[in-house]
Design an enzyme around this catalytic site. Sequence first.
Site, PDB file in Angstrom:
ATOM      1  N   THR A 191     130.105 -17.859  22.040  1.00 32.00           N
ATOM      2  CA  THR A 191     130.554 -18.883  22.989  1.00 32.00           C
ATOM      3  C   THR A 191     132.078 -18.863  23.068  1.00 32.00           C
ATOM      4  O   THR A 191     132.752 -18.643  22.064  1.00 32.00           O
ATOM      5  CB  THR A 191     130.103 -20.307  22.600  1.00 32.00           C
ATOM      6  OG1 THR A 191     128.700 -20.318  22.385  1.00 32.00           O
ATOM      7  CG2 THR A 191     130.421 -21.319  23.685  1.00 32.00           C
TER       8      THR A 191
ATOM      9  N   VAL B 198     117.833 -21.841  26.724  1.00 31.25           N
ATOM     10  CA  VAL B 198     119.174 -22.271  27.126  1.00 31.25           C
ATOM     11  C   VAL B 198     119.741 -23.133  26.003  1.00 31.25           C
ATOM     12  O   VAL B 198     119.045 -24.010  25.475  1.00 31.25           O
ATOM     13  CB  VAL B 198     119.129 -23.078  28.449  1.00 31.25           C
ATOM     14  CG1 VAL B 198     120.501 -23.645  28.781  1.00 31.25           C
ATOM     15  CG2 VAL B 198     118.629 -22.204  29.592  1.00 31.25           C
TER      16      VAL B 198
ATOM     17  N   GLY C 179     123.276 -23.891  19.625  1.00 33.32           N
ATOM     18  CA  GLY C 179     123.181 -24.820  20.749  1.00 33.32           C
ATOM     19  C   GLY C 179     122.211 -25.959  20.536  1.00 33.32           C
ATOM     20  O   GLY C 179     122.478 -27.105  20.937  1.00 33.32           O
TER      21      GLY C 179
HETATM   22  N1  GLY Z   1     126.286 -22.346  21.794  1.00 31.03           N
HETATM   23  C1  GLY Z   1     125.685 -21.363  22.581  1.00 31.03           C
HETATM   24  C2  GLY Z   1     124.235 -21.365  22.568  1.00 31.03           C
HETATM   25  O1  GLY Z   1     123.601 -21.946  21.686  1.00 31.03           O
HETATM   26  O2  GLY Z   1     123.648 -20.796  23.455  1.00 31.03           O
END
Ligand code: GLY
Length: 299
Positions: free
Chosen positions: A168, A197, A222
Site C-alpha cells: 500500500t 477488497v 486491510g
Molecule cells: N491495505 C491493503 C489491503 O489490505 O488490501
Amino acid sequence: MGFSLMIHGGAGAIRDPQRYEASLRAIVKSGASLLAAGSSALDAVVHCVALLEDDPLYNAGRGSVLDAEGSVLCDASIMEGRTLKAGAVAAVRGVRNPVRLAFEIMENSSHVLLVGEGAERFARERRLAFESDDYFRTRERIDQLAKAKRKRETALDHSELDDTKFGTVGAVARDTNGDLAAATSTGGVVNQPVGRVGDSPIIGAGTFADNASCAVSCTGVGEDFIRTVLARTASFFVEFRGMQAEQAACEAIRYLVDKVDGQGGLILVDRQGRCGRAHSTPGMLTARFADGVASVETR
Ligand code: GLY
C-alpha cells in the site's frame, strides 16, 4: 501559512531500507515543490501517489502484487478535508494510476465508489491512461506469487514471503490555505482470492480527511483496518480528544492492536500541519516535508 506533506510506501520488517530511500525522498520533494508553488493539498496527494504507483518498488499501480489467478486488480481512494468529498475505486484492471481514477470519480460523478468493469468504463470516458498486462506483471511479482502458492499463503505485498514489507502507498497533505487531503492506493494481497477488497478504497478505514481534524492514510492488513475504521478513529482522537498528530497516530495504532491485534501503520497530518506516524509492524517506509526540510524514515 506553511504547508506539510507526508507519504508512505508500506509497513513491515524493512530488510533493505536503502532500496526505497532515494525514491521516497524524490517523491516527497516533488510533491513539496507543487505545494510551495501554491497547489492544493488534493493535487499534491494525487501527484505523490501517482508517482508511487509508477514505481515498481511499491505495491500499487505498476508494482502491484498478483492475485490467485496471476492478475493485477487495484484499489485506491482520495478525500478532500474542506468539503468531505471522496472518490474510490476497487478491483480495477489496466488503469495506470488508480488514484487518478478515484480523483475523477470524486470530481466528475455523483458517487464515491466504483468497482470493476464499471470503474474501468468510467476511466475510459475520462480518458485516463491504460497499460497492458505486461506493464503490471513484473518478474518480481510473478516469482512472489509462485512462492506464495508453494506455501499456500496469502500475504500483503512481501509479508512473510520475502522482505516482510506490507504493501500500500499513500499521501497526506496540508496546503498553504490550510486545507487537508489524503489518498491511498494498493494492489491488495499476494495470492488474494479474486474479489477480495481491503481497506484502501474504504473511506474511513484506509483513508480519511476532514479540515476539522486531520488527513490520514493507512497501510497494513486491510481487514484489520476495516474492522476498526482506523483512519476515522485516528481523526476522532484529534477532533474529539484534542490529541496532536503524533499522539493520535500512536493511540490509533494502540487501538488497532488492542481491538484486533492488527498489523500495519498510518500517516497523519493535522490542521496545524503537524505530522504523525505510527505502526505495529517492525518498520514503515515514510517521508515527510515539513518546516522546509525533507526527511525519510524506515523504522
Ligand atoms: N491495505 C491493503 C489491503 O489490505 O488490501
